[in-house]
Design a protein around this motif. Structure first.
Motif, PDB file in Angstrom:
ATOM      1  N   GLN A   1       0.843  -1.198   0.000  1.00 40.54           N
ATOM      2  CA  GLN A   1       0.000   0.000   0.000  1.00 40.54           C
ATOM      3  C   GLN A   1       0.876   1.244   0.000  1.00 40.54           C
ATOM      4  O   GLN A   1       1.814   1.336   0.780  1.00 40.54           O
TER       5      GLN A   1
ATOM      6  N   SER B   1       1.191   5.159   0.836  1.00 40.95           N
ATOM      7  CA  SER B   1       0.510   6.078   1.743  1.00 40.95           C
ATOM      8  C   SER B   1       1.226   7.417   1.777  1.00 40.95           C
ATOM      9  O   SER B   1       2.369   7.542   1.343  1.00 40.95           O
TER      10      SER B   1
ATOM     11  N   LYS C   1      -6.847   2.120  -0.837  1.00 38.84           N
ATOM     12  CA  LYS C   1      -6.541   0.691  -0.817  1.00 38.84           C
ATOM     13  C   LYS C   1      -6.420   0.167  -2.235  1.00 38.84           C
ATOM     14  O   LYS C   1      -7.272   0.404  -3.078  1.00 38.84           O
ATOM     15  N   SER C   2      -5.328  -0.530  -2.472  1.00 41.50           N
ATOM     16  CA  SER C   2      -5.097  -1.096  -3.796  1.00 41.50           C
ATOM     17  C   SER C   2      -5.433  -2.570  -3.814  1.00 41.50           C
ATOM     18  O   SER C   2      -5.720  -3.166  -2.811  1.00 41.50           O
TER      19      SER C   2
END
Length: 77
Positions: free
Chosen positions: A55, A57, A76-77
């Motif tokens: 992720q 961020s 969110k991937s």
């Protein structure tokens, strides 16, 4: 996009990363997570967790006067 805010400023390590992981697991792909946290150690641990999970961020101080509170934001991937 849906926004989910997780406030873990009252939690201590290692429970901070547990709360973040649970929130991430319950989130849908594309959902925006905003994590409020306190302290350098917590910030590092959360960023390491998110990196390990793939992720990306962004971490910023919660406000200009805050020296220990941070806001980590991710999609969110």
């Amino acid at each position: 996009m849906k926004l989910k805010t997780i406030d873990i400023r009252d939690k201590i390590c290692p429970m901070t990363t547990v709360h973040v992981r649970l929130a991430l697991d319950k989130s849908s792909r594309g959902e925006v997570l905003e994590i409020m946290l306190r302290g350098e150690e917590t910030r590092r641990n959360v960023e390491i967790l998110l990196g390990t999970l793939g992720q990306q961020s962004d971490c910023q101080p919660l406000d200009e006067s805050a020296t220990v509170d941070y806001r980590v934001t991710l999609v969110k991937s």
